[in-house]
Design a protein around this motif. Structure first.
Motif, PDB file in Angstrom:
ATOM      1  N   GLN A 130      53.927 -11.652  49.016  1.00  0.00           N
ATOM      2  CA  GLN A 130      53.957 -13.108  48.836  1.00  0.00           C
ATOM      3  C   GLN A 130      55.323 -13.590  48.364  1.00  0.00           C
ATOM      4  N   SER A 131      55.637 -14.778  48.752  1.00  0.00           N
ATOM      5  CA  SER A 131      56.780 -15.509  48.214  1.00  0.00           C
ATOM      6  C   SER A 131      56.210 -16.854  47.788  1.00  0.00           C
ATOM      7  N   GLY A 183      60.437 -25.486  42.754  1.00  0.00           N
ATOM      8  CA  GLY A 183      60.259 -25.534  44.201  1.00  0.00           C
ATOM      9  C   GLY A 183      61.032 -24.474  44.965  1.00  0.00           C
ATOM     10  N   ALA A 184      61.680 -23.558  44.252  1.00  0.00           N
ATOM     11  CA  ALA A 184      62.453 -22.504  44.917  1.00  0.00           C
ATOM     12  C   ALA A 184      61.543 -21.317  45.216  1.00  0.00           C
ATOM     13  N   PRO A 185      61.531 -20.822  46.452  1.00  0.00           N
ATOM     14  CA  PRO A 185      60.692 -19.672  46.792  1.00  0.00           C
ATOM     15  C   PRO A 185      61.158 -18.416  46.044  1.00  0.00           C
ATOM     16  N   ASP A 245      46.972 -24.843  41.461  1.00  0.00           N
ATOM     17  CA  ASP A 245      47.130 -26.232  41.062  1.00  0.00           C
ATOM     18  C   ASP A 245      48.279 -26.816  41.866  1.00  0.00           C
ATOM     19  N   SER A 246      48.546 -28.086  41.669  1.00  0.00           N
ATOM     20  CA  SER A 246      49.647 -28.735  42.376  1.00  0.00           C
ATOM     21  C   SER A 246      50.960 -28.485  41.640  1.00  0.00           C
ATOM     22  N   PRO A 247      52.068 -28.485  42.351  1.00  0.00           N
ATOM     23  CA  PRO A 247      53.367 -28.288  41.695  1.00  0.00           C
ATOM     24  C   PRO A 247      53.635 -29.322  40.607  1.00  0.00           C
TER      25      PRO A 247
END
Length: 184
Positions: free
Chosen positions: A54-55, A61-63, A113-115
């Motif tokens: 996973q990434s 917001g940075a992978p 959850d949401s960012p």
């Protein structure tokens, strides 16, 4: 994202919120359900392999590739901001992670959850370990580790050998967790 997806996420989030509220009403903390998972004879554990493939985005917001945790003892905590037991255990989990500072184990949080909710939450609390945003995909990832009910919090202890040593469903009992970490 279309309106049907947004509505579906809202319904699922509301259901989890209600479940979290019901758990919070219960005054005594039930012990977590723990499971010791037998080693797979040196073969990689499928759920662990999938985790490391996973990434996930960090709170900015940075992978971030989760493979960077491979080969290190790792405590993976699946949580959400609307989950009362999750929120209750986070300060002590953060303190534990901060005291060890990655010397003998690492801790990561995977938020279902949401960012925006996670970023706002993290701004209020100083969490000493990395938080990653998985959204509803985190529920499926936790199910791969045996969380068939999809309950939160759900914590997975992975050894440096890549084997799942134990899983915990519900609010962590830190005396038990410290004993399990000492066995790594």
């Amino acid at each position: 994202m279309n309106k049907k997806h947004v509505a579906a996420y809202a319904v699922v989030a509301a259901m989890f919120g209600i479940m979290g509220a019901l758990v919070a009403i219960n005054k005594k903390d039930p012990p977590p359900i723990t499971t010791a998972i037998a080693p797979t004879g040196g073969k990689p554990h499928t759920a662990v392999d999938n985790l490391f493939r996973q990434s996930l985005n960090d709170l900015d917001g940075a992978p971030q590739p989760l493979a960077k945790w491979k080969g290190k003892p790792l405590l993976v905590n699946f949580w959400a901001t609307w989950c009362a037991p999750c929120v209750q255990e986070m300060p002590e989990l953060s303190e534990l992670a901060g005291l060890d500072a990655g010397k003998t184990f690492n801790v990561i949080g995977i938020g279902i959850d949401s960012p925006s909710n996670m970023k706002e939450f993290a701004a209020k609390l100083k969490i000493a370990y990395p938080l990653y945003v998985a959204g509803m995909g985190g529920t499926e990832l936790s199910r791969e580790f045996g969380n068939t009910a999809g309950g939160l919090p759900y914590t997975v202890l992975i050894g440096a050998d890549g084997q799942v040593k134990k899983t915990y469903l519900g609010k962590l009992k830190f005396d038990e967790l410290r004993a399990d970490l000492a066995k790594l």
